[in-house]
Design a protein around this motif. Sequence first.
Motif, PDB file in Angstrom:
ATOM      1  N   PRO A 126       3.231 -27.122 -74.131  1.00  0.00           N
ATOM      2  CA  PRO A 126       3.170 -28.393 -74.856  1.00  0.00           C
ATOM      3  C   PRO A 126       3.303 -29.653 -73.990  1.00  0.00           C
ATOM      4  O   PRO A 126       2.744 -30.682 -74.322  1.00  0.00           O
ATOM      5  CB  PRO A 126       4.337 -28.308 -75.840  1.00  0.00           C
ATOM      6  CG  PRO A 126       4.590 -26.848 -75.999  1.00  0.00           C
ATOM      7  CD  PRO A 126       4.292 -26.246 -74.663  1.00  0.00           C
ATOM      8  N   GLN A 127       4.047 -29.594 -72.881  1.00  0.00           N
ATOM      9  CA  GLN A 127       4.239 -30.819 -72.087  1.00  0.00           C
ATOM     10  C   GLN A 127       4.479 -30.521 -70.613  1.00  0.00           C
ATOM     11  O   GLN A 127       5.201 -29.573 -70.287  1.00  0.00           O
ATOM     12  CB  GLN A 127       5.421 -31.610 -72.646  1.00  0.00           C
ATOM     13  CG  GLN A 127       5.506 -33.028 -72.085  1.00  0.00           C
ATOM     14  CD  GLN A 127       6.687 -33.800 -72.641  1.00  0.00           C
ATOM     15  OE1 GLN A 127       6.950 -33.763 -73.834  1.00  0.00           O
ATOM     16  NE2 GLN A 127       7.406 -34.488 -71.785  1.00  0.00           N
ATOM     17  N   VAL A 141       6.452 -30.910 -67.943  1.00  0.00           N
ATOM     18  CA  VAL A 141       7.824 -31.322 -67.670  1.00  0.00           C
ATOM     19  C   VAL A 141       8.111 -31.323 -66.161  1.00  0.00           C
ATOM     20  O   VAL A 141       8.794 -32.208 -65.645  1.00  0.00           O
ATOM     21  CB  VAL A 141       8.814 -30.365 -68.400  1.00  0.00           C
ATOM     22  CG1 VAL A 141      10.244 -30.597 -67.961  1.00  0.00           C
ATOM     23  CG2 VAL A 141       8.681 -30.509 -69.911  1.00  0.00           C
ATOM     24  N   ASN A 199      13.418 -20.950 -72.173  1.00  0.00           N
ATOM     25  CA  ASN A 199      12.535 -22.099 -72.363  1.00  0.00           C
ATOM     26  C   ASN A 199      12.779 -23.100 -71.238  1.00  0.00           C
ATOM     27  O   ASN A 199      13.715 -22.954 -70.459  1.00  0.00           O
ATOM     28  CB  ASN A 199      12.724 -22.753 -73.754  1.00  0.00           C
ATOM     29  CG  ASN A 199      14.152 -23.192 -73.984  1.00  0.00           C
ATOM     30  OD1 ASN A 199      14.712 -23.944 -73.201  1.00  0.00           O
ATOM     31  ND2 ASN A 199      14.772 -22.710 -75.050  1.00  0.00           N
ATOM     32  N   ILE A 200      11.918 -24.118 -71.191  1.00  0.00           N
ATOM     33  CA  ILE A 200      11.944 -25.063 -70.064  1.00  0.00           C
ATOM     34  C   ILE A 200      13.236 -25.900 -70.056  1.00  0.00           C
ATOM     35  O   ILE A 200      13.650 -26.376 -69.014  1.00  0.00           O
ATOM     36  CB  ILE A 200      10.664 -25.941 -70.072  1.00  0.00           C
ATOM     37  CG1 ILE A 200      10.318 -26.435 -68.680  1.00  0.00           C
ATOM     38  CG2 ILE A 200      10.761 -27.097 -71.046  1.00  0.00           C
ATOM     39  CD1 ILE A 200       9.658 -25.430 -67.797  1.00  0.00           C
ATOM     40  N   LYS A 201      13.877 -26.035 -71.205  1.00  0.00           N
ATOM     41  CA  LYS A 201      15.144 -26.785 -71.244  1.00  0.00           C
ATOM     42  C   LYS A 201      16.232 -25.972 -70.544  1.00  0.00           C
ATOM     43  O   LYS A 201      16.854 -26.433 -69.586  1.00  0.00           O
ATOM     44  CB  LYS A 201      15.555 -27.078 -72.686  1.00  0.00           C
ATOM     45  CG  LYS A 201      16.914 -27.753 -72.795  1.00  0.00           C
ATOM     46  CD  LYS A 201      17.328 -27.917 -74.249  1.00  0.00           C
ATOM     47  CE  LYS A 201      18.755 -28.410 -74.369  1.00  0.00           C
ATOM     48  NZ  LYS A 201      19.745 -27.354 -74.114  1.00  0.00           N
ATOM     49  N   ILE A 252      15.303 -27.809 -67.104  1.00  0.00           N
ATOM     50  CA  ILE A 252      15.925 -29.135 -67.261  1.00  0.00           C
ATOM     51  C   ILE A 252      17.447 -29.039 -67.081  1.00  0.00           C
ATOM     52  O   ILE A 252      18.032 -29.802 -66.317  1.00  0.00           O
ATOM     53  CB  ILE A 252      15.570 -29.747 -68.641  1.00  0.00           C
ATOM     54  CG1 ILE A 252      14.042 -29.858 -68.794  1.00  0.00           C
ATOM     55  CG2 ILE A 252      16.217 -31.114 -68.823  1.00  0.00           C
ATOM     56  CD1 ILE A 252      13.558 -30.155 -70.204  1.00  0.00           C
ATOM     57  N   LYS A 279       9.288 -35.794 -77.352  1.00  0.00           N
ATOM     58  CA  LYS A 279       9.715 -35.546 -75.966  1.00  0.00           C
ATOM     59  C   LYS A 279       9.921 -34.058 -75.669  1.00  0.00           C
ATOM     60  O   LYS A 279      10.563 -33.705 -74.678  1.00  0.00           O
ATOM     61  CB  LYS A 279      10.985 -36.341 -75.664  1.00  0.00           C
ATOM     62  CG  LYS A 279      10.715 -37.813 -75.494  1.00  0.00           C
ATOM     63  CD  LYS A 279      11.956 -38.530 -75.032  1.00  0.00           C
ATOM     64  CE  LYS A 279      11.664 -39.999 -74.799  1.00  0.00           C
ATOM     65  NZ  LYS A 279      12.897 -40.762 -74.663  1.00  0.00           N
ATOM     66  N   PHE A 280       9.443 -33.195 -76.573  1.00  0.00           N
ATOM     67  CA  PHE A 280       9.508 -31.741 -76.301  1.00  0.00           C
ATOM     68  C   PHE A 280      10.951 -31.367 -75.969  1.00  0.00           C
ATOM     69  O   PHE A 280      11.881 -31.924 -76.558  1.00  0.00           O
ATOM     70  CB  PHE A 280       8.515 -31.443 -75.159  1.00  0.00           C
ATOM     71  CG  PHE A 280       8.299 -30.014 -74.791  1.00  0.00           C
ATOM     72  CD1 PHE A 280       8.091 -29.032 -75.747  1.00  0.00           C
ATOM     73  CD2 PHE A 280       8.264 -29.621 -73.454  1.00  0.00           C
ATOM     74  CE1 PHE A 280       7.863 -27.715 -75.379  1.00  0.00           C
ATOM     75  CE2 PHE A 280       8.022 -28.311 -73.078  1.00  0.00           C
ATOM     76  CZ  PHE A 280       7.824 -27.360 -74.049  1.00  0.00           C
ATOM     77  N   TRP A 281      11.172 -30.474 -75.021  1.00  0.00           N
ATOM     78  CA  TRP A 281      12.531 -30.034 -74.687  1.00  0.00           C
ATOM     79  C   TRP A 281      13.328 -31.098 -73.933  1.00  0.00           C
ATOM     80  O   TRP A 281      14.523 -30.916 -73.680  1.00  0.00           O
ATOM     81  CB  TRP A 281      12.479 -28.736 -73.855  1.00  0.00           C
ATOM     82  CG  TRP A 281      12.309 -27.501 -74.689  1.00  0.00           C
ATOM     83  CD1 TRP A 281      11.247 -26.649 -74.673  1.00  0.00           C
ATOM     84  CD2 TRP A 281      13.230 -26.953 -75.646  1.00  0.00           C
ATOM     85  NE1 TRP A 281      11.447 -25.620 -75.567  1.00  0.00           N
ATOM     86  CE2 TRP A 281      12.645 -25.771 -76.170  1.00  0.00           C
ATOM     87  CE3 TRP A 281      14.485 -27.338 -76.114  1.00  0.00           C
ATOM     88  CZ2 TRP A 281      13.274 -24.976 -77.130  1.00  0.00           C
ATOM     89  CZ3 TRP A 281      15.108 -26.557 -77.075  1.00  0.00           C
ATOM     90  CH2 TRP A 281      14.502 -25.402 -77.566  1.00  0.00           C
ATOM     91  N   THR A 282      12.671 -32.210 -73.515  1.00  0.00           N
ATOM     92  CA  THR A 282      13.430 -33.252 -72.817  1.00  0.00           C
ATOM     93  C   THR A 282      14.078 -34.226 -73.811  1.00  0.00           C
ATOM     94  O   THR A 282      14.781 -35.142 -73.400  1.00  0.00           O
ATOM     95  CB  THR A 282      12.535 -34.060 -71.838  1.00  0.00           C
ATOM     96  OG1 THR A 282      11.463 -34.617 -72.594  1.00  0.00           O
ATOM     97  CG2 THR A 282      11.975 -33.202 -70.743  1.00  0.00           C
TER      98      THR A 282
END
Lengths: 145, 162
Positions: free
Chosen positions: A59-60, A62, A132-134, A138, B115-118
């Motif tokens: 989706p993004q 990051v 997940n990416i978080k 992140i 902002k998706f997961w951010t």
Amino acid sequence: MKNIKNLLLLFSFILVSLSSQAQTKEEPWTESQLMPTSELAALINDPSAKKPLIINIGPQAVIKGSVDVGPGKEKDNIKKLEKMLSKEDKNREVVLYCGCCPFDKCPNIRPAFSLIKEKGFTKAKLLDVPKNIKTNWIDPGYPVN
Amino acid sequence: MVFGLLAGLNAAAQESAIQIGKKAPEILLPSITGQSIALSSQKGKVVLVDFWASWCAPCVEEQPELKKLYNQFNKSGKREKNFEIFGVSLDSKKPAWEKAVRKYKINWIQVSDLKFWTSPVAKTYEIEALPFNVLLDKTGTIVGVNLHGAELEKAVSAELGK
């Protein structure tokens, strides 16, 4: 009697092969093609390191320096990825990532990785994002766009 | 050492802001039309805060169930629309979010910072995976965490009956 025995043997053989097929669901990538997040983060943070092409197929975008293709489940995005890859040297390291969900639930990574494999990229990698990416990128403080 | 570890675990558990009995942190995010909506504006109602995204297959599958729940409890009459769903999308692209809202005819509150997961809200609400939700009582206190299906329906009904 012998025929029945042979039939039973054949039947059990089919059952065994079916169950082993079910257990080893074939993925388009191999274990060695999974790149740990720490390894990619180290490459990005090292100014002297040769940078791979990092492509977001989720989706993004990051990850810092990554280019956005969009969710791999959409045919238009697979076409975009194909176009992008056609301009690249097949020996360049390319890292695909999504990070929406755990691998077993992700609809994006399989179509995208199958394409890069089909195109013959020798150093194709899939970023290993188990959750997940978080959680996996992140939260540990790895570089973001 | 074991005691130290246990104490550490206990402290970590105590640090969590998202648990039953705690006040739900404020959420102030734009709706599809761009108007900011605050979670606190829904005080006085039982509120289900539903974290979802159009890219999350299990979340999307749950939307028709939420619609049923919404139609069942958000109606005029004795309970005077005392139930609301506050949908928070972790989408990153507005068209994808809008399309899903249209497709599932979602008529409850929808907000997103795209902002998706951010999104800071993912951090505030300690979201580890989607779908995720919290159920709030009329004062904005958390009374349920990540309830789904029949369990969720039961909890909403019980809370409205109080």
